[in-house]
Scaffold this motif. Structure first.
Motif, PDB file in Angstrom:
ATOM      1  N   ASN A  36      24.823  57.276  51.533  1.00  0.00           N
ATOM      2  CA  ASN A  36      23.525  56.862  50.996  1.00  0.00           C
ATOM      3  C   ASN A  36      22.924  57.911  50.065  1.00  0.00           C
ATOM      4  O   ASN A  36      22.059  57.601  49.259  1.00  0.00           O
ATOM      5  CB  ASN A  36      22.562  56.574  52.146  1.00  0.00           C
ATOM      6  CG  ASN A  36      23.051  55.436  53.026  1.00  0.00           C
ATOM      7  OD1 ASN A  36      23.546  54.440  52.529  1.00  0.00           O
ATOM      8  ND2 ASN A  36      22.939  55.613  54.339  1.00  0.00           N
ATOM      9  N   THR A  37      23.363  59.147  50.176  1.00  0.00           N
ATOM     10  CA  THR A  37      22.784  60.220  49.363  1.00  0.00           C
ATOM     11  C   THR A  37      23.819  60.932  48.497  1.00  0.00           C
ATOM     12  O   THR A  37      23.457  61.576  47.521  1.00  0.00           O
ATOM     13  CB  THR A  37      22.099  61.261  50.262  1.00  0.00           C
ATOM     14  OG1 THR A  37      23.057  61.787  51.194  1.00  0.00           O
ATOM     15  CG2 THR A  37      20.948  60.634  51.035  1.00  0.00           C
ATOM     16  N   ASP A  38      25.104  60.851  48.827  1.00  0.00           N
ATOM     17  CA  ASP A  38      26.149  61.550  48.076  1.00  0.00           C
ATOM     18  C   ASP A  38      26.715  60.641  46.997  1.00  0.00           C
ATOM     19  O   ASP A  38      27.167  59.526  47.276  1.00  0.00           O
ATOM     20  CB  ASP A  38      27.282  61.990  49.009  1.00  0.00           C
ATOM     21  CG  ASP A  38      26.849  63.128  49.923  1.00  0.00           C
ATOM     22  OD1 ASP A  38      25.766  63.694  49.672  1.00  0.00           O
ATOM     23  OD2 ASP A  38      27.581  63.444  50.877  1.00  0.00           O
ATOM     24  N   TYR A  39      26.672  61.122  45.762  1.00  0.00           N
ATOM     25  CA  TYR A  39      27.219  60.390  44.633  1.00  0.00           C
ATOM     26  C   TYR A  39      28.256  61.261  43.946  1.00  0.00           C
ATOM     27  O   TYR A  39      27.999  62.417  43.620  1.00  0.00           O
ATOM     28  CB  TYR A  39      26.126  59.999  43.635  1.00  0.00           C
ATOM     29  CG  TYR A  39      25.215  58.909  44.142  1.00  0.00           C
ATOM     30  CD1 TYR A  39      25.520  57.571  43.913  1.00  0.00           C
ATOM     31  CD2 TYR A  39      24.057  59.218  44.837  1.00  0.00           C
ATOM     32  CE1 TYR A  39      24.689  56.559  44.367  1.00  0.00           C
ATOM     33  CE2 TYR A  39      23.213  58.210  45.298  1.00  0.00           C
ATOM     34  CZ  TYR A  39      23.540  56.890  45.062  1.00  0.00           C
ATOM     35  OH  TYR A  39      22.718  55.891  45.519  1.00  0.00           O
ATOM     36  N   PHE A  40      29.433  60.700  43.720  1.00  0.00           N
ATOM     37  CA  PHE A  40      30.499  61.387  43.005  1.00  0.00           C
ATOM     38  C   PHE A  40      30.877  60.513  41.810  1.00  0.00           C
ATOM     39  O   PHE A  40      31.583  59.522  41.955  1.00  0.00           O
ATOM     40  CB  PHE A  40      31.699  61.606  43.939  1.00  0.00           C
ATOM     41  CG  PHE A  40      31.369  62.404  45.173  1.00  0.00           C
ATOM     42  CD1 PHE A  40      31.284  63.784  45.118  1.00  0.00           C
ATOM     43  CD2 PHE A  40      31.104  61.764  46.377  1.00  0.00           C
ATOM     44  CE1 PHE A  40      30.970  64.516  46.253  1.00  0.00           C
ATOM     45  CE2 PHE A  40      30.783  62.494  47.505  1.00  0.00           C
ATOM     46  CZ  PHE A  40      30.719  63.872  47.443  1.00  0.00           C
ATOM     47  N   TRP A  41      30.392  60.878  40.638  1.00  0.00           N
ATOM     48  CA  TRP A  41      30.492  60.027  39.460  1.00  0.00           C
ATOM     49  C   TRP A  41      31.933  59.771  39.058  1.00  0.00           C
ATOM     50  O   TRP A  41      32.250  58.697  38.554  1.00  0.00           O
ATOM     51  CB  TRP A  41      29.729  60.646  38.296  1.00  0.00           C
ATOM     52  CG  TRP A  41      28.248  60.645  38.497  1.00  0.00           C
ATOM     53  CD1 TRP A  41      27.583  60.330  39.649  1.00  0.00           C
ATOM     54  CD2 TRP A  41      27.251  60.945  37.529  1.00  0.00           C
ATOM     55  NE1 TRP A  41      26.223  60.430  39.456  1.00  0.00           N
ATOM     56  CE2 TRP A  41      25.990  60.811  38.157  1.00  0.00           C
ATOM     57  CE3 TRP A  41      27.296  61.326  36.202  1.00  0.00           C
ATOM     58  CZ2 TRP A  41      24.798  61.041  37.491  1.00  0.00           C
ATOM     59  CZ3 TRP A  41      26.105  61.565  35.528  1.00  0.00           C
ATOM     60  CH2 TRP A  41      24.868  61.420  36.180  1.00  0.00           C
ATOM     61  N   ASP A  93      34.322  67.524  44.048  1.00  0.00           N
ATOM     62  CA  ASP A  93      33.744  66.596  43.076  1.00  0.00           C
ATOM     63  C   ASP A  93      34.507  66.699  41.759  1.00  0.00           C
ATOM     64  O   ASP A  93      34.518  67.759  41.118  1.00  0.00           O
ATOM     65  CB  ASP A  93      32.269  66.919  42.873  1.00  0.00           C
ATOM     66  CG  ASP A  93      31.604  65.971  41.887  1.00  0.00           C
ATOM     67  OD1 ASP A  93      31.973  64.792  41.885  1.00  0.00           O
ATOM     68  OD2 ASP A  93      30.727  66.421  41.127  1.00  0.00           O
ATOM     69  N   VAL A  94      35.142  65.609  41.324  1.00  0.00           N
ATOM     70  CA  VAL A  94      35.941  65.606  40.107  1.00  0.00           C
ATOM     71  C   VAL A  94      35.060  65.775  38.874  1.00  0.00           C
ATOM     72  O   VAL A  94      35.445  66.437  37.906  1.00  0.00           O
ATOM     73  CB  VAL A  94      36.771  64.310  40.010  1.00  0.00           C
ATOM     74  CG1 VAL A  94      37.532  64.246  38.694  1.00  0.00           C
ATOM     75  CG2 VAL A  94      37.750  64.226  41.182  1.00  0.00           C
TER      76      VAL A  94
END
Length: 372
Positions: A147-152, A161-162
């Motif tokens: 809900n809070t972690d975003y990995f574009w 994280d790429v």
């Protein structure tokens, strides 16, 4: 018939008013060589598009790693190989993100999150960790929250994280490429300028050295140089520079051989100009066009060479990230998690294509023969 029979009289003519000031007046604004080159470059849409792509990638390499709180080498094995997840777009384009609402198995983020909650409970019981206390493994398990972690761009096989690693790796690759191009520029211009200006025996000796370096296979020499030194930014730079300046020196030499016998050089020599002044104040500035174009083609070549060496394991070594290192890491998971290798490959391709298109446009803009 009436017009043919009409007689010409003196009253039909009047003397023209000649103003010598008006005859010498320039009706159009005069342009310098660089202003004219910039006007012609702007008409080349492909070159301008390539320039904007280069500027964008350079900007992202400087500020991109700071767009989120994930570090370059922040590892968390419990969030490894996650697909891309982009804020806002996750609810619009399904394949650009997972919402975390479906916990029955369709959502990889949610599935891993609820599994981690159970894993954390089991781990605490097995290790008998009291409530309120934690260790690194338990912290890694509890840190991931869909809900809070975003990995574009998703995560790699170590949970890094790429997105952050790609832009940081682009910065390293661009740094190496521009450093190599700068050193090639300095050595090539000085070597080629001295060889062409003095000529004779000096030119023969210097050109025989160049021919020896050209005769040695470039790739073998670079690999040998890297094997002798420890892999790193300095060793890769020196390995590419050891023969990279040869092309620049030959271009500068060819240009100076055409210019050194012209009248403006003879006039400067007659007025007492020194050899160094003739080379660096008169001859080199008149060869800036070919020099700039050569530099523009040197940068993508250096980017590709660095990526190639890192890809085969002879370049930079982890944890240092470059585009070659990132592609090499993602290639191991190409069949199952292609996104880990696709982004780095796309950035390399964009840089190579943009620099080449911009270099072609710059060549046409700086060449007086290309004027229409």
């Amino acid at each position: 018939m009436e017009r043919e029979n009409m007689k010409l009289t003196s009253e039909m003519f009047e003397p023209a008013k000649i103003n010598m000031d008006e005859s010498e007046k320039i009706n159009r604004k005069s342009l310098t060589f660089w202003q004219d080159a910039w006007i012609r470059l702007k008409k080349n849409r492909g070159a301008i598009g390539g320039l904007f792509v280069i500027i964008f990638i350079i900007f992202m390499s400087l500020v991109g790693p700071y767009f989120n709180e994930h570090g370059i080498d922040d590892q968390n094995i419990y969030r490894k190989n996650l697909p891309p997840k982009v804020p806002v777009l996750e609810t619009i384009v399904p394949w650009l993100g997972f919402t975390g609402n479906n916990i029955k198995g369709e959502d990889e983020y949610a599935r891993k999150y609820y599994k981690n909650l159970e894993t954390a409970k089991e781990y605490r019981e097995i290790r008998r960790i009291p409530e309120g206390e934690t260790d690194q493994t338990l912290q890694d398990i509890q840190e991931f929250n869909p809900n809070t972690d975003y990995f574009w761009f998703g995560t790699d096989d170590l949970g890094r994280d790429v997105f952050t690693r790609v832009w940081y790796g682009t910065r390293i690759s661009l740094y190496i490429a521009f450093l190599v191009a700068f050193i090639d520029l300095i050595i090539g211009v000085v070597y080629g300028g001295v060889s062409a200006y003095y000529g004779g025996r000096i030119d023969n000796v210097m050109q025989r050295i160049v021919e020896i370096l050209i005769g040695i296979p470039n790739l073998i020499l670079i690999i040998f140089f890297i094997l002798v030194l420890d892999p790193g930014i300095l060793s890769i730079t020196l390995a590419m520079v050891i023969t990279g300046w040869v092309g620049m020196s030959r271009i500068v030499r060819g240009q100076l051989l055409k210019l050194k016998e012209q009248e403006f050089v003879l006039a400067s020599r007659t007025l007492g100009a020194s050899d160094s002044r003739l080379i660096f104040k008169h001859l080199i500035p008149n060869t800036l066009g070919p020099i700039i174009i050569t530099v523009m083609f040197t940068v993508p070549g250096a980017i590709f060479f660095e990526a190639f060496l890192s890809f085969i394991g002879l370049g930079l070594q982890p944890p240092i990230a470059s585009l070659g290192v990132i592609v090499n890491d993602g290639f191991k998971w190409m069949t199952t998690y292609p996104h880990t290798a696709f982004v780095g490959s796309a950035v390399i391709s964009a840089l190579m294509i943009s620099f080449n298109i911009f270099g072609d446009g710059l060549r046409d803009a700086l060449d007086p023969k290309m004027r229409t």
